[in-house]
Design an enzyme around this catalytic site. Structure first.
Site, PDB file in Angstrom:
ATOM      1  N   TYR A 178       0.851  -1.183   0.000  1.00 16.83           N
ATOM      2  CA  TYR A 178       0.000   0.000   0.000  1.00 16.83           C
ATOM      3  C   TYR A 178       0.899   1.249   0.000  1.00 16.83           C
ATOM      4  CZ  TYR A 178      -3.388  -3.613   0.754  1.00 16.83           C
ATOM      5  OH  TYR A 178      -4.130  -4.743   0.591  1.00 16.83           O
ATOM      6  N   GLN A 425     -16.736 -35.144   1.625  1.00 20.57           N
ATOM      7  CA  GLN A 425     -15.793 -34.833   0.546  1.00 20.57           C
ATOM      8  C   GLN A 425     -14.413 -34.394   1.050  1.00 20.57           C
ATOM      9  OE1 GLN A 425     -16.189 -35.344  -2.711  1.00 20.57           O
ATOM     10  NE2 GLN A 425     -18.157 -36.247  -2.212  1.00 20.57           N
TER      11      GLN A 425
END
Ligand code: SF4
Length: 649
Positions: A178, A425
């Site tokens: 930044y 899963q």
């Protein structure tokens, strides 16, 4: 009990005494409002984290001027009108025994006029490569000397606001690419005046900011400075340069250094390191900085295990550990660590899905592991007035989370799972290289449901007839999803298999394979096969790979596949599979990949909703669906829905 004592010794940061060595790393929440005011949601979030025992909360990066705002509902620090809101926040955190710092920042060239309505600015008129990747290229305007001086003053004013708003410290965000890093880094600062040149010149902006903050907020007001110790880009800040900058910061009166790394475009993606990056990845860098300054230095980046964190402090490699995502996935991390309840910590898995990818979609952040973040009021766990008997069909993340919360509320819960083990899963999702952390999602939940006395019936496929026989008050269906079979000629050939079968080890794979689908599952499967020495080609009908995941994963797979020479064919739609190979359509041309041994389908999933369809009419009002069986998505949605439904039962 393992020794974590060092982690819980007090320390002074300037005049401020911290009760322990665990501080929060600033994270953007998107919980403020459009004008950057504090909201109740932001207060609840910070109060919850402070209650969990961390010594110092830190707000998200709060913009010191309007063109420096990066996130649509980011917290502001640009005007005195924000001070009453600060007071509400700081009073609330102090009220539960916490302390809090305001992080002040300016996004510089990483900002977008889409959010601010203003042209981005920077030390030099260079577009960041990250903005180029996101296809929102805006050339920043090079700041004039007058503008730089005015910006220094804006940081100083923001520091004063922090003090007037009741914050215990201010943190100057000089990391992550930044505005302040843009000045510090030779990668982005090409100026030839006193704000550019060598590292001494490039540090001028930061030095003047620290000076102005100290002048306006008071010399005794503690100032933390977050710095990049390594930019991980060519021409960027190196550890040698960072040592010089840290020394300057200390000379100007900084009271602590937060030693961070990385820009949005760093390779590997180090700024918010994903699960492919080892834990405690930056401790060597905080140790380097400690050689040069006499103020506390914090390490940051995948701080996971408390015992290891305590060792970092004990070995003098850092004085503080700054947890960001670790406090999202479990705000009680410090308290549980101090009490030795290590197995109760819900660890951050580095998926970046809830906390980063969600933000980049301009939504308030959340956490895959912990959907309570940002929903502290609505998700408060309240004991059920009348305990119920609840059957949960499916022991994947959605079902397990529903079971955990329902049991915490006092319900009597049984999970029915068709496989011989719980996890759904996740069992295959954790198999590919660098994905094992994913397993912590269900490891934690399984451990908790056992502790809470949830009954599990494994290897039991529930049928409509069985549902009729269940003597329960509510049934929650969490039956998951199955692979989608796309319409491709030859799809039923013997050499065509699903990605899930590959990862389960349930099938034999030839040497030359084509993976159809470059979403996350396809990429992970390709990565797994590369490790097994297979020759892999990937076909994707979209114009990009990893479209269903964020920047960190995309960078990881791009780098992996470039290194291993994997061919990724984009805009390529598989149309036929025959004995010779795979036919595909690419920009109007029909092409063929020859000599393919195995074709692997990673083309999405469809809900397992047959049980729901069979019983929904009969069991109306008593039956609920969550997770993939509603619509095939991902573990974050599944856990959220499991958590939510259990609060409603
Ligand atoms: Fe960690 Fe993933 Fe939660 Fe982010 S979403 S805090 S990376 S577990």
């Amino acid at each position: 009990m393992a020794d974590v004592k060092k982690l819980f010794e007090p320390i002074k940061v300037g005049r401020l005494e911290l009760k322990n060595r665990v501080i929060m790393a600033a994270m953007v929440t998107n919980f403020a409002n459009r004008e950057g005011y504090v909201t109740d949601r932001l207060i609840d979030y910070h109060v919850n984290i402070a209650k969990g025992g961390c010594a110092l909360n830190v707000t998200e990066s709060s913009h010191v001027s309007l063109e420096g705002k990066r996130i649509i509902d980011g917290l502001g620090a640009y005007d005195d009108k924000l001070i009453p809101g600060y007071k509400r926040l700081t009073d609330a955190v102090h009220g539960v025994g916490g302390k809090i710092s305001l992080q002040i920042f300016h996004g510089g060239r990483e900002c977008s006029s889409e959010i601010t309505g203003l042209q981005p600015i920077g030390p030099t008129d260079l577009v960041s490569r990250y903005r180029a990747i996101t296809k929102k290229i805006e050339i920043p305007r090079e700041m004039t000397l007058e503008e730089i001086e005015a910006m220094v003053s804006k940081f100083g004013d923001a520091g004063r606001r922090a003090r007037e708003g009741g914050f215990d410290t201010v943190e100057i965000h000089g990391a992550h690419g930044y505005l302040i890093t843009q000045f510090l880094s030779g990668y982005s600062n090409k100026r030839t005046d006193r704000y550019g040149g060598d590292v001494i010149g490039r540090s001028t902006f930061l030095r003047e900011i620290i000076r102005d903050v100290k002048k306006k907020a008071g010399a005794d007001f503690p100032v933390l400075v977050k710095l990049n110790i390594h930019d991980y880009v060519e021409g960027g800040i190196t550890p040698d340069e960072a040592k010089v900058v840290a020394k300057f910061a200390a000379e100007e009166g900084a009271d602590a250094i937060i030693a961070s790394v990385g820009l949005h475009e760093s390779r590997p993606y180090m700024m918010i390191p994903p699960m492919s990056i080892p834990d405690f990845v930056n401790i060597h860098l905080s140790a380097l900085i400690k050689e040069d300054v006499n103020i506390p230095v914090a390490t940051i980046g995948r701080i996971i295990e408390p015992v290891r964190a305590a060792k970092v402090i004990e070995e003098g490699k850092a004085d503080l550990v700054a947890l960001g995502r670790g406090l999202l996935s479990d705000p009680q991390w410090p308290q549980k660590a101090q009490e030795g309840r290590f197995d109760e910590i819900r660890e951050c898995i580095g998926c970046n899905q809830g906390c980063i990818d969600t933000l980049h979609k301009m939504k308030p952040f959340t956490c895959l592991q912990n959907p309570e973040i940002g929903r502290e009021r609505e998700f408060k766990i309240v004991k059920a007035e009348k305990p119920k008997r609840i059957a949960i069909i499916g022991g994947g993340p959605a079902g397990l989370e529903a079971a955990r919360v329902a049991a915490l509320r006092g319900h009597q819960v049984t999970i029915y799972e068709k496989e011989k083990e719980l996890s759904g899963q996740i069992r295959v999702g954790r198999v590919p290289p660098h994905r094992d952390e994913l397993g912590k999602v269900t490891d934690y939940l399984i451990c908790q449901v056992k502790k809470l006395g949830v009954t599990t019936e494994l290897g039991k496929k529930v049928t409509p007839a069985m549902i009729d026989r269940l003597n329960v008050d509510a049934i929650v269906l969490a039956t998951g999803a199955s692979p989608l079979i796309p319409k491709i000629k030859g799809i039923r050939r013997k050499n065509v298999v699903y990605a899930t079968d590959v990862l389960s080890g349930n099938t034999t794979i030839g040497n030359r394979v084509v993976v159809v689908g470059a979403g996350l599952v396809g990429l992970e499967t390709a990565d797994y096969l590369l490790e097994k020495g297979k020759e892999v080609i990937i076909l994707e009908m979209l114009d990009t790979m990893a479209a269903d995941t964020g920047n960190a994963n995309r960078i990881y797979f791009e780098d992996r596949f470039t290194e291993k020479g994997v061919e990724v064919l984009l805009n390529a739609k598989a149309t036929e599979i025959d004995e010779e190979g795979v036919v595909y359509l690419h920009q109007g041309w029909t092409k063929k990949i020859l000599k393919v041994d195995t074709v692997i389908l990673a083309t999405g999933a469809v809900s397992n909703d047959s049980l729901w369809n069979a019983i929904k009419a009969k069991k109306k009002g008593k039956i609920f669906t969550i997770g993939d069986c509603v619509k095939a998505r991902n573990a974050m949605e599944a856990i959220y829905e499991g958590s939510k439904i259990a609060r409603e039962l």
